[in-house]
Structure formats: structure tokens, C-alpha cells
Write a protein that holds these residues in place. Structure first.
Motif, PDB file in Angstrom:
ATOM      1  N   VAL A  50       0.867  -1.182   0.000  1.00  0.00           N
ATOM      2  CA  VAL A  50       0.000   0.000   0.000  1.00  0.00           C
ATOM      3  C   VAL A  50       0.902   1.228   0.000  1.00  0.00           C
ATOM      4  CG1 VAL A  50      -1.827   1.237   1.207  1.00  0.00           C
ATOM      5  CG2 VAL A  50      -1.792  -1.262   1.222  1.00  0.00           C
ATOM      6  N   LEU A  51       1.174   1.750  -1.199  1.00  0.00           N
ATOM      7  CA  LEU A  51       2.058   2.896  -1.379  1.00  0.00           C
ATOM      8  C   LEU A  51       1.365   3.939  -2.256  1.00  0.00           C
ATOM      9  CD1 LEU A  51       5.342   0.908  -2.187  1.00  0.00           C
ATOM     10  CD2 LEU A  51       4.713   1.943   0.009  1.00  0.00           C
ATOM     11  N   PRO A  52       1.777   5.202  -2.170  1.00  0.00           N
ATOM     12  CA  PRO A  52       1.114   6.233  -2.979  1.00  0.00           C
ATOM     13  C   PRO A  52       1.112   5.928  -4.475  1.00  0.00           C
ATOM     14  CG  PRO A  52       2.499   7.251  -1.313  1.00  0.00           C
ATOM     15  CD  PRO A  52       2.779   5.782  -1.258  1.00  0.00           C
ATOM     16  N   SER A  53       2.178   5.275  -4.971  1.00  0.00           N
ATOM     17  CA  SER A  53       2.265   5.001  -6.408  1.00  0.00           C
ATOM     18  C   SER A  53       1.641   3.675  -6.815  1.00  0.00           C
ATOM     19  CB  SER A  53       3.737   4.996  -6.841  1.00  0.00           C
ATOM     20  OG  SER A  53       4.470   4.010  -6.112  1.00  0.00           O
ATOM     21  N   THR A  54       1.130   2.915  -5.848  1.00  0.00           N
ATOM     22  CA  THR A  54       0.490   1.635  -6.162  1.00  0.00           C
ATOM     23  C   THR A  54      -0.783   1.872  -6.967  1.00  0.00           C
ATOM     24  OG1 THR A  54       1.355   0.588  -4.159  1.00  0.00           O
ATOM     25  CG2 THR A  54      -0.543  -0.454  -5.200  1.00  0.00           C
ATOM     26  N   LYS A  55      -0.939   1.112  -8.055  1.00  0.00           N
ATOM     27  CA  LYS A  55      -2.127   1.248  -8.889  1.00  0.00           C
ATOM     28  C   LYS A  55      -3.161   0.188  -8.515  1.00  0.00           C
ATOM     29  CE  LYS A  55       0.073   3.347 -12.928  1.00  0.00           C
ATOM     30  NZ  LYS A  55       0.307   3.268 -14.393  1.00  0.00           N
ATOM     31  N   LEU A  56      -4.414   0.572  -8.591  1.00  0.00           N
ATOM     32  CA  LEU A  56      -5.529  -0.330  -8.301  1.00  0.00           C
ATOM     33  C   LEU A  56      -6.135  -0.791  -9.617  1.00  0.00           C
ATOM     34  CD1 LEU A  56      -6.656  -1.210  -5.535  1.00  0.00           C
ATOM     35  CD2 LEU A  56      -8.503   0.433  -5.852  1.00  0.00           C
ATOM     36  N   TYR A  57      -6.405  -2.110  -9.703  1.00  0.00           N
ATOM     37  CA  TYR A  57      -6.953  -2.662 -10.943  1.00  0.00           C
ATOM     38  C   TYR A  57      -8.244  -3.431 -10.656  1.00  0.00           C
ATOM     39  CZ  TYR A  57      -2.343  -1.641 -12.918  1.00  0.00           C
ATOM     40  OH  TYR A  57      -1.195  -1.020 -13.332  1.00  0.00           O
ATOM     41  N   ARG A  58      -9.064  -3.527 -11.695  1.00  0.00           N
ATOM     42  CA  ARG A  58     -10.276  -4.344 -11.571  1.00  0.00           C
ATOM     43  C   ARG A  58      -9.875  -5.796 -11.318  1.00  0.00           C
ATOM     44  NH1 ARG A  58     -13.775  -3.083 -16.801  1.00  0.00           N
ATOM     45  NH2 ARG A  58     -15.350  -4.238 -15.652  1.00  0.00           N
ATOM     46  N   GLY A  59     -10.558  -6.440 -10.379  1.00  0.00           N
ATOM     47  CA  GLY A  59     -10.196  -7.794  -9.995  1.00  0.00           C
ATOM     48  C   GLY A  59      -9.424  -7.853  -8.695  1.00  0.00           C
ATOM     49  N   ASP A  60      -8.898  -6.709  -8.255  1.00  0.00           N
ATOM     50  CA  ASP A  60      -8.240  -6.670  -6.948  1.00  0.00           C
ATOM     51  C   ASP A  60      -9.285  -6.800  -5.844  1.00  0.00           C
ATOM     52  OD1 ASP A  60      -5.839  -6.288  -8.179  1.00  0.00           O
ATOM     53  OD2 ASP A  60      -5.684  -4.144  -7.721  1.00  0.00           O
TER      54      ASP A  60
END
Length: 581
Positions: free
Chosen positions: A366-376
Motif C-alpha cells: 500500500v504505497l502512494p504510487s500503487t495502482k488499483l486494478y479491476r479484480g483486486d
């Protein structure tokens, strides 16, 4: 006593519950740290009650056995894919080795004791707790072309030998694996399971339900006169915090009335505000213990400490909060970084605890640059209204509930059992998972699917425990009630010698198997005993191992070896006749 016996014979369901009552009570008692456990206690109680010749439908045993195995699979399903990728092939090879040891021990015992083919097959089936092997052994004996009377003697001896050796085959294997195994191999099961769970990314964060410490808190502060927050809106006050600080005003008490905080609400002197945030940030930014240096605005500490005073206001702090999982499906959040999402309205008042991604449920930092994707699958915490609002944008909300998805459980067991019931004949050798193996695999598959796609199939943890514990022990109780009379009659007919040879045929392969699993295959201590239990298809042992480990992690070693072991041990029923004939 005659009335009690007649009642139990007429109503065998009462005998089952009586076995459970005595078994759980006796199994819960300990003497100098040793206890029989519920499984062994129930079996012994059922054998004793079974002397009254109580007839129980075998369907009862089958139903509860399927429930138990499905629950085992469901409980370890989330870790199964990761575990199988790590140790799958070695586990299958070990199951072959364990199967050969089991066959060799039974043949050696039968040879040394001079038993006929029927007694040898029964000794193998009972000592290895694989009743299905007697079906193949019966076919093999019938194909020998012996005189009918000689064939009948052998076939009659088989179930008697099975009943005598089965008792220790069940109880003994459980005690050897769950009690002797950890001592002999110097394994701390509880610690090993925690370590293995951490390796697979299943470690739990400090704090939360059942713990006194919580990472996120809601605390009340009174706004003092002349504070620089007076006259500012809630959104302006929240923006005063440093960039890496996330504190939110949730509620405000003013003049005896409690208001839900809105972004445009203006704070006044003597307002009492409920502020949510990480404990360390609340202490650092607002805590009275901050007595050194200057505050975040560069003002003297005295001014910082005076802008808010913590108070006790139970009514104000009685806010309904929750931690929930959300299966991300929203197109608007796909591919966005957490920093970008934090600036959106959906992020206000919620905190992100965890991100899981992909079929192996890989933990994503869990970092500011972490991207969230569908399926997570993400885990968030916050007020109920805030988590609900966020879920509308992010995807599908999965709130904890006491309700079990019974339709899902029933359908999953049905599908698994039907697949397991398929028999494939290869050159006259029937290969099958069995309905029990199918239910176990169904639990694994649907437990895993539930973890990566939490939109269906919720089974609360207490329900999983009930299915595990009661499902297994009803199965054990029926076995004890059914085998009880045969056990005594078998002792009278074949003598104590067969019981002792059964002990040898049960113990030697297990002890050798544990040593091989530890020092040749080098399985992790958390799954080692589960691997041995699966290779020997001893479900009672798995239950006791999990109880001793205080975890379902040992079940990760049970699945692959059970599938291989169940097939091999069943086939050995025919092989032992071929060898000894």
C-alpha cells in the motif's frame, strides 16, 4: 438399563448425540497436559455404546463426512493455490512412498502371522483405514477360482479383521501423527503454522477484533477559544494536516446536539469534534504528549497543545464503523494510483488496509504510487456510511454476516461429490476421487474462488468450525457405534494377536513416513503432518493435527496426498491378494 438399551436401539440418533456428549466432555479433560481430544473421546464412547448393537444408517456417516471435508477444503482454499505451487509435486511423490510403506507393512504382518487372504485384506483395510480396498480385495478373491466354501471363509474373515484393526487404525494414526509426531520431530505446530501462513502472505496485522490495540481510532477533542481552527470549515481544517497525515472529522457536538460532519460545516469554540485516524497520527498531531519542538504549522508547542483538548464523550464516539472487503470492478478507478484515488471524494473517511491481487492472492504494498486494478480485492475500514459510499464507486462490497450461504454450500458439495463419484477403469483398475475426495476438492476450489472474488458463498468462521468439528465427530461416532460389536466379536474369534499386528501395520509406516517427510522431502513443519495424514487418508488424524496446531494450515498438505493416497490404497486391496496368493 434394559429400557435405555431398547431406546437407543430404537432411536439411534440418540446414541449419536450421547457419543458426542461423552466424547467432547472426556476429550476436553487433560491430565498433566495430555488429553484425548474430542475425536478420540467420541470414538471410544461410541465403541462402548455400540456394544448395545445399535444400527445406524451409513448415509448419516456419509452426509457428515462430506460436510466435514468440504469445510476443511473451504478453510484452506485461499492458501491452496500458493501451497500447491510450492510443494505440489513433492507431495504427490511422497504419497506414493507412503502408500508403498503401508502395503509393505500389511504384507509383512500377514506373512509373519500366517493369516489367510481374507484376514490379510481386512488387516490392511483396517490398519490403513481404507474400507474401499475391501471391495477390490473381494473381487480379487472371487477371481482366484478357489472352492466356494474356502472363498466364503476368507470373505467372512475380512470384515472381522477390518473391525479389529480399524479401531487402532483410526485412533492410533491420529495419536501418532498429532501427539507423537511433533515430539519425535521436535516441531512446534502452533509456531510453525504462523510462520507458514506468513510465508504465504496470510499474516494478520496487529490490532483489530479481539485485541485491545487498534490501529485506527476515533477520539473526541474540544475546540478551545482562540484556536486557529475556529471559523474554518471541516474541509479547511482537514487540509491543515501535513501531506502524509489523514485525519477526518466525523461528528460534531454543539450545544448538546450532535451533527454529522459535512465538509462545509464551520467549527466554533467549545465544539466537541470526533476525529478519526491512525493512532500514531492522532497522538503526534493532537496528543497532549507532544511536548518538544514546534508543531506542524511552525508555532510554539503551547499554542499547538491548546488548540484542542481531548475529552470523554461516549455518545459522540458511538459511531458505527466496520472493516470490509471490496471486490474492485469500477472502471473509473481502474489503473489509478492510490495517491490519485486519495484526492477523490470516495476516499474521505476510509483507510486502506490491504490489497490482494491475482489467483495467488498476492499481497500488494500500500504505497502512494500503487495502482488499483479491476479484480483486486481490497480491505478498508471506516464509518459504515463511508465504506458503503466508497463501495458504490469501487466495486462490490462484502460485509461480514452471521448468515451462511446454504445454497452455495449445498450446490458446491453436490458438484464435488458428483465429480468424485465418477469411476474411470484403466485395465480393470477403478480410479476415482470418491465422493469424499470430490467434496474436499470442491471446498478447495470454492474456498479459493470466494477469496479472490468475494461476491458469493460466505460462510462465517463459527459455521466453518461447526462443520469441521461436528461433521468429523458425527462421522467418527457412527463408525464407533457400527464397529463396536464387531470389535469385541473379532477379538474373541481371531484373538488379541490380530489387534497387535494391526498396531504394527498402522504405526511402522506412519513413523517411517514422518521421518522421510522430514529428512528426505524436507516439507515445512506446518504441513508435514498434514501431508502424512493425507497420504494415509486418515481424516481423524487431520482433525486432531489441526486442533493441536490451532490452525487449518496443516490441511494444505492433506489435499494432494489424499487424492494420490486414496487411489493407491484402494488399489492395494487387489494388489495384496495378488501378492499373497
Amino acid at each position: 438399563m434394559a429400557w435405555i438399551a431398547a431406546t437407543l436401539q430404537r432411536y439411534p440418533e440418540i446414541a449419536i448425540f450421547l457419543s458426542l456428549a461423552i466424547g467432547y466432555w472426556v476429550g476436553g479433560k487433560s491430565f498433566k497436559g495430555f488429553s484425548l481430544g474430542a475425536v478420540t473421546g467420541t470414538l471410544l464412547a461410541a465403541v462402548a455404546i455400540g456394544q448395545l448393537h445399535i444400527t445406524v444408517s451409513p448415509n448419516v456417516k456419509s452426509v457428515f463426512f462430506l460436510i466435514f471435508l468440504f469445510a476443511v477444503g473451504y478453510g484452506v482454499g485461499p492458501q491452496f493455490v500458493r501451497g500447491i505451487a510450492k510443494d505440489g509435486l513433492p507431495q504427490a511423490l511422497f504419497a506414493v512412498v507412503q502408500g508403498l510403506l503401508s502395503l509393505g507393512a500389511a504384507i509383512l504382518a500377514a506373512k509373519l502371522a500366517g493369516y489367510d487372504l481374507g484376514s490379510a485384506a481386512g488387516l490392511f483395510a483396517g490398519s490403513q483405514t481404507i474400507s474401499a480396498s475391501m471391495g477390490l480385495a473381494t473381487d480379487a478373491i472371487n477371481r482366484l477360482g478357489l472352492p466356494p466354501d474356502q472363498t466364503k471363509v476368507m470373505l467372512d474373515a475380512m470384515p472381522t479383521a477390518y473391525a479389529i484393526s480399524y479401531i487402532f487404525g483410526t485412533v492410533g494414526s491420529a495419536l501418532i501423527l498429532a501427539t507423537l509426531g511433533p515430539i519425535m520431530l521436535r516441531i512446534d505446530l502452533v509456531a510453525a503454522c504462523k510462520e507458514y501462513e506468513a510465508i504465504l502472505g496470510g499474516s494478520q496485522e496487529t490490532g483489530g477484533a479481539g485485541q485491545a490495540w487498534h490501529r485506527y481510532e476515533l477520539r473526541a477533542y474540544r475546540v478551545v477559544p482562540d484556536s486557529r481552527v475556529c471559523g474554518k470549515t471541516v474541509s479547511q481544517v482537514e487540509a491543515l494536516q501535513p501531506g502524509d497525515t489523514r485525519l477526518f472529522i466525523e461528528r460534531v457536538r454543539r450545544g448538546g446536539t450532535i451533527h454529522e460532519a459535512t465538509l462545509d460545516l464551520v467549527l466554533q469554540a467549545d465544539d466537541v469534534v470526533a476525529i478519526a485516524g491512525p493512532r500514531d497520527q492522532l497522538v503526534m498531531v493532537l496528543g497532549a504528549s507532544d511536548t518538544a519542538g514546534r508543531d506542524v504549522d511552525g508555532q510554539a508547542v503551547a499554542v499547538h497543545a491548546a488548540r484542542a483538548v481531548e475529552v470523554d464523550d461516549p455518545e459522540l464516539l458511538a459511531v458505527q464503523t466496520e472493516g470490509v472487503d471490496i471486490y474492485v470492478t469500477g472502471k473509473s478507478v481502474h489503473g489509478k494510483t492510490l495517491q490519485e484515488l486519495a484526492s477523490l471524494p470516495l476516499a474521505r473517511g476510509i483507510y486502506l488496509l490491504k490489497i490482494k491481487r491475482g489467483p495467488t492472492e498476492t499481497q500488494i504494498p500500500v504505497l502512494p504510487s500503487t495502482k488499483l486494478y479491476r479484480g483486486d480485492t481490497i480491505t478498508i475500514v471506516g464509518r459504515t456510511q463511508d465504506t458503503g459510499a466508497a463501495a458504490k464507486v469501487l466495486g462490490v462490497l462484502d460485509r461480514p454476516t452471521n448468515m451462511t450461504d446454504v445454497a452455495f454450500v449445498s450446490l458446491a458439495i453436490t458438484v464435488g461429490a458428483m465429480v468424485g463419484a465418477i469411476v474411470i477403469n484403466v485395465r480393470g483398475i477403478p480410479l476415482t476421487l470418491s465422493t469424499a475426495g470430490g467434496a474436499l476438492i470442491a471446498g478447495l476450489v470454492f474456498g479459493w474462488l470466494r477469496a479472490i472474488h468475494p461476491t458469493f458463498g460466505r460462510i462465517p468462521e463459527p459455521t466453518v468450525w461447526f462443520m469441521n468439528s461436528v461433521g468429523l465427530n458425527v462421522f467418527i461416532a457412527v463408525i464407533g457405534l457400527t464397529a463396536g460389536p464387531g470389535f469385541i466379536a473379532g477379538l474373541q474369534h481371531l484373538g488379541v494377536g490380530l489387534f497387535l499386528w494391526g498396531i504394527m501395520a498402522t504405526s511402522v509406516p506412519l513413523i517411517l513416513g514422518m521421518l522421510i517427510a522430514r529428512y528426505v522431502f524436507h516439507f515445512h513443519p506446518a504441513i508435514l503432518l498434514g501431508v502424512c495424514a493425507g497420504a494415509r487418508t486418515t481424516t481423524a488424524a487431520l482433525g486432531m493435527i489441526c486442533d493441536a496446531a490451532k490452525s487449518q494450515i496443516p490441511g494444505l498438505g492433506y489435499t494432494v496426498t489424499y487424492a494420490v493416497g486414496n487411489t493407491l490404497l484402494t488399489i492395494w486391496g487387489m494388489v495384496i491378494i495378488m501378492i499373497l496368493a
